[in-house]
Each structure stands twice: as C-alpha cells, then as structure tokens.
Design an enzyme around this catalytic site. Structure first.
Site, PDB file in Angstrom:
ATOM      1  N   SER A  17       0.859  -1.183   0.000  1.00  0.00           N
ATOM      2  CA  SER A  17       0.000   0.000   0.000  1.00  0.00           C
ATOM      3  C   SER A  17       0.892   1.228   0.000  1.00  0.00           C
ATOM      4  O   SER A  17       1.739   1.391   0.885  1.00  0.00           O
ATOM      5  CB  SER A  17      -0.879   0.005   1.258  1.00  0.00           C
ATOM      6  OG  SER A  17      -1.264   1.339   1.553  1.00  0.00           O
ATOM      7  N   HIS A  42      -1.724  -1.398  -3.923  1.00  0.00           N
ATOM      8  CA  HIS A  42      -2.925  -1.041  -3.155  1.00  0.00           C
ATOM      9  C   HIS A  42      -2.954   0.475  -2.934  1.00  0.00           C
ATOM     10  O   HIS A  42      -1.986   1.055  -2.452  1.00  0.00           O
ATOM     11  CB  HIS A  42      -2.861  -1.797  -1.820  1.00  0.00           C
ATOM     12  CG  HIS A  42      -4.062  -1.680  -0.954  1.00  0.00           C
ATOM     13  ND1 HIS A  42      -5.166  -2.498  -1.076  1.00  0.00           N
ATOM     14  CD2 HIS A  42      -4.335  -0.852   0.088  1.00  0.00           C
ATOM     15  CE1 HIS A  42      -6.053  -2.184  -0.146  1.00  0.00           C
ATOM     16  NE2 HIS A  42      -5.583  -1.172   0.569  1.00  0.00           N
ATOM     17  N   ASP A  44      -4.969   3.502  -1.127  1.00  0.00           N
ATOM     18  CA  ASP A  44      -5.941   3.794  -0.074  1.00  0.00           C
ATOM     19  C   ASP A  44      -6.568   5.164  -0.275  1.00  0.00           C
ATOM     20  O   ASP A  44      -5.926   6.187  -0.067  1.00  0.00           O
ATOM     21  CB  ASP A  44      -5.251   3.722   1.291  1.00  0.00           C
ATOM     22  CG  ASP A  44      -4.978   2.288   1.708  1.00  0.00           C
ATOM     23  OD1 ASP A  44      -5.919   1.477   1.659  1.00  0.00           O
ATOM     24  OD2 ASP A  44      -3.830   1.979   2.061  1.00  0.00           O
ATOM     25  N   MET A  46      -9.206   7.880   0.935  1.00  0.00           N
ATOM     26  CA  MET A  46      -9.959   8.259   2.133  1.00  0.00           C
ATOM     27  C   MET A  46     -10.526   9.669   1.982  1.00  0.00           C
ATOM     28  O   MET A  46      -9.861  10.538   1.415  1.00  0.00           O
ATOM     29  CB  MET A  46      -9.044   8.226   3.362  1.00  0.00           C
ATOM     30  CG  MET A  46      -8.345   6.892   3.562  1.00  0.00           C
ATOM     31  SD  MET A  46      -7.490   6.842   5.128  1.00  0.00           S
ATOM     32  CE  MET A  46      -6.522   5.335   4.929  1.00  0.00           C
ATOM     33  N   HIS A  75      -8.842   0.986  -2.853  1.00  0.00           N
ATOM     34  CA  HIS A  75      -9.608   0.664  -1.644  1.00  0.00           C
ATOM     35  C   HIS A  75     -10.329   1.940  -1.237  1.00  0.00           C
ATOM     36  O   HIS A  75      -9.722   2.855  -0.697  1.00  0.00           O
ATOM     37  CB  HIS A  75      -8.622   0.166  -0.561  1.00  0.00           C
ATOM     38  CG  HIS A  75      -9.259  -0.118   0.761  1.00  0.00           C
ATOM     39  ND1 HIS A  75      -8.519  -0.323   1.909  1.00  0.00           N
ATOM     40  CD2 HIS A  75     -10.561  -0.243   1.137  1.00  0.00           C
ATOM     41  CE1 HIS A  75      -9.340  -0.550   2.925  1.00  0.00           C
ATOM     42  NE2 HIS A  75     -10.581  -0.500   2.485  1.00  0.00           N
ATOM     43  N   MET A  77     -12.295   4.053   0.930  1.00  0.00           N
ATOM     44  CA  MET A  77     -12.788   4.270   2.298  1.00  0.00           C
ATOM     45  C   MET A  77     -13.501   5.614   2.275  1.00  0.00           C
ATOM     46  O   MET A  77     -13.061   6.604   2.864  1.00  0.00           O
ATOM     47  CB  MET A  77     -11.610   4.247   3.276  1.00  0.00           C
ATOM     48  CG  MET A  77     -11.071   2.831   3.481  1.00  0.00           C
ATOM     49  SD  MET A  77      -9.397   2.829   4.133  1.00  0.00           S
ATOM     50  CE  MET A  77      -8.474   3.056   2.622  1.00  0.00           C
ATOM     51  N   MET A 146     -10.536  -6.246   6.833  1.00  0.00           N
ATOM     52  CA  MET A 146      -9.728  -5.273   7.578  1.00  0.00           C
ATOM     53  C   MET A 146      -9.245  -5.870   8.901  1.00  0.00           C
ATOM     54  O   MET A 146     -10.023  -6.412   9.679  1.00  0.00           O
ATOM     55  CB  MET A 146     -10.537  -4.001   7.866  1.00  0.00           C
ATOM     56  CG  MET A 146     -10.926  -3.183   6.630  1.00  0.00           C
ATOM     57  SD  MET A 146      -9.556  -2.771   5.538  1.00  0.00           S
ATOM     58  CE  MET A 146      -8.522  -1.778   6.621  1.00  0.00           C
ATOM     59  N   ASP A 184      -5.972  -6.721   5.142  1.00  0.00           N
ATOM     60  CA  ASP A 184      -5.416  -5.367   5.098  1.00  0.00           C
ATOM     61  C   ASP A 184      -5.258  -4.768   6.493  1.00  0.00           C
ATOM     62  O   ASP A 184      -6.235  -4.600   7.218  1.00  0.00           O
ATOM     63  CB  ASP A 184      -6.359  -4.489   4.258  1.00  0.00           C
ATOM     64  CG  ASP A 184      -5.811  -3.092   4.012  1.00  0.00           C
ATOM     65  OD1 ASP A 184      -4.647  -2.833   4.353  1.00  0.00           O
ATOM     66  OD2 ASP A 184      -6.573  -2.265   3.470  1.00  0.00           O
TER      67      ASP A 184
HETATM   68  C1  DX5 Z   1      -5.832   1.346   6.486  1.00  0.00           C
HETATM   69  C2  DX5 Z   1      -5.527   1.083   5.038  1.00  0.00           C
HETATM   70  C3  DX5 Z   1      -4.426   0.089   4.885  1.00  0.00           C
HETATM   71  C4  DX5 Z   1      -3.119   0.619   5.392  1.00  0.00           C
HETATM   72  C5  DX5 Z   1      -2.223  -0.508   5.825  1.00  0.00           C
HETATM   73  O1  DX5 Z   1      -6.865   2.240   6.590  1.00  0.00           O
HETATM   74  O2  DX5 Z   1      -6.668   0.568   4.390  1.00  0.00           O
HETATM   75  O3  DX5 Z   1      -4.321  -0.355   3.560  1.00  0.00           O
HETATM   76  O4  DX5 Z   1      -2.458   1.376   4.404  1.00  0.00           O
HETATM   77  O5  DX5 Z   1      -1.133   0.026   6.506  1.00  0.00           O
HETATM   78  P1  DX5 Z   1      -0.206  -0.884   7.414  1.00  0.00           P
HETATM   79  O6  DX5 Z   1       0.286  -2.030   6.589  1.00  0.00           O
HETATM   80  O7  DX5 Z   1       0.875   0.037   7.859  1.00  0.00           O
HETATM   81  O8  DX5 Z   1      -1.068  -1.348   8.558  1.00  0.00           O
HETATM   82 ZN    ZN Z   2      -6.307  -0.414   2.421  1.00  0.00          ZN
END
Ligand code: DX5
Ligand code: ZN
Length: 230
Positions: A17, A42, A44, A46, A75, A77, A146, A184
């Site tokens: 990610s 990946h 992320d 948000m 992903h 969110m 998650m 994840d």
């Molecule tokens: C969390 C994200 C993850 C995150 C993982 O909200 O969806 O993908 O980047 O980070 P690590 O591997 O550091 O937990």
């Molecule tokens: Zn993620």
C-alpha cells in the site's frame, strides 16, 4: 532448511500500500516494489468522512496507471462510494473495493464496478460481522478483510482477525464461490506467514514495506514468508 522438502507453494500475493510511501516520489516507490515482486499496488482512498483521514484520489490513480503494469487496487474508504466507482475504474484501477458499511446497495455497486471492467471487492471493518457480506460473495471478486480500523497505516493487527479470516475462508469454500481474500492492516514480517496460512490470498502492507530502508527487499521477504514448503 531441513523441513523444506522442495515443493514451494505460494499461499498469498503481496500488495504494497503506497499510503506509507513518500508521496513526492510515488513513481520510484512503485518501481521498487515491482522489483521486489509485488503482485498488486494497493491505493488507499480516504475522504475524511467515512474515515477520519484524507489521502488521495483519482489523479494519483491516473498517474500511477501510466507508470506500472501491475494492477492498481483502489480501496475506497469513502461515503457513497457508488458515486465514484466508475471513475476509479476509468482512471485505471483494475480492482475497486467499497466498504459494506458505506454501501446500502452492494449488489448494484459491485455490478457497476464489473461493468466498467474492474474486479469488484467488498471491504469489511473489524467489528462488522461476516454475515453482512455473505449474500454478496457470489458477486464479489474479492473481500478486503480489515485487520485494523481503516484510516491510517502503522496500526497494530487486531488478533481476532485470524479467526474471522478462517471463518470467511470456510464460508467461501462452503458456498463454492471463487471470491479471493485480501487482508489489510497491521501485517509485517512477523505475522505474514500466519495470515497467509489462515487463508489470505492477498496480503496488503504499507508500513512493513515503505517504512523499511529497502522496500524491494521488504516485499521479497514478505513473499518468502507467505510461501509454504510441502
Ligand atoms: C488502512 C488502510 C491500509 C493501510 C495498511 O486504513 O486501508 O491499507 O495502508 O497500513 P499498514 O500495513 O501500515 O497497517
Ligand atoms: Zn487499504
């Protein structure tokens, strides 16, 4: 090495990610993990609403799609993800996931993702019961299970995820669907093997990869942890 009889079977692929990468050097970050054997990138996304953090969106997906051949896995969110799934697929995400907690019309949204040529994923938070996605499994190409509350990289792996992962694997086998499982959050070298053995097909890792001095080598080590010798 004595326990290794020679047949190596890959349990899980690695999806770094970029959330923990240097955003001013994303191209280099992607190139490094590609060299290390990453299977997926990946991304992320948000919105500061569904989760308490704001990260990146469509322009980054568009730019990354031009510099890597690896599938980009968006992903989402975000609240009301249905409004954006088509745009993420068109921007070059070959995998798009939405949260079961954010989407009332999951079937429609998964079909919409597929209609735009991407693999459709359902993400599920640690405290959300698996039963909420059971009926969506036949339409989901993958589940993002998650192992932390979404919002930030660098959080600790929630231990009950292992049991939840085993139950999800069982559900998929019993229902005879082809849905893959992506786990994840909080995965590092120390727990990657356990997560892979419990049934993950894809392992996401941000901190373990990009907070290390050598991200390519970090991916190589995670890959090695996610194989078994039979
Ligand atoms: C969390 C994200 C993850 C995150 C993982 O909200 O969806 O993908 O980047 O980070 P690590 O591997 O550091 O937990
Ligand atoms: Zn993620």
């Amino acid at each position: 090495m004595s326990e290794r009889s020679g047949i190596k079977s890959v349990m899980a692929e690695i999806a770094p990610s970029i959330l923990a990468a240097d955003f001013a050097r994303l191209g280099e970050a992607v190139e490094a993990v590609e060299r290390g054997g990453a299977a997926i990138i990946h991304v992320d996304v948000m919105d500061g609403h569904f989760v308490p953090n704001i990260t990146m969106g469509l322009p980054i997906v568009r730019s990354l799609a031009r510099v890597t051949r690896l599938p980009l896995d968006a992903h989402l969110m975000i609240a009301e993800p249905a409004r954006y799934v088509a745009q993420f697929a068109e921007a070059g995400a070959r995998m798009v996931s939405v949260h079961v907690e954010a989407e009332t019309h999951l079937h429609r949204t998964l079909m919409e993702i597929k209609r735009h040529g991407a693999l459709a994923g359902v993400a599920i938070n640690p405290a959300t019961p698996l039963v909420l996605l059971e009926e969506a499994l036949p339409y989901a190409d993958y589940v993002v299970l998650m192992a932390v509350n979404p919002g930030f990289s660098g959080q600790a792996f929630i231990p009950t995820t292992i049991d939840k992962l085993r139950r999800l694997r069982r559900m998929i086998v019993e229902r005879r669907v082809a849905t893959r499982i992506e786990v994840d959050g909080g995965i590092e070298l120390e727990n990657a093997a356990e997560v892979a053995a419990a049934g993950a097909d894809i392992i996401v890792a941000a901190t373990a990869v990009f907070d290390s001095a050598d991200p390519a080598e970090a991916v190589r080590k995670l890959r090695e942890a996610a194989v078994q010798w039979v």
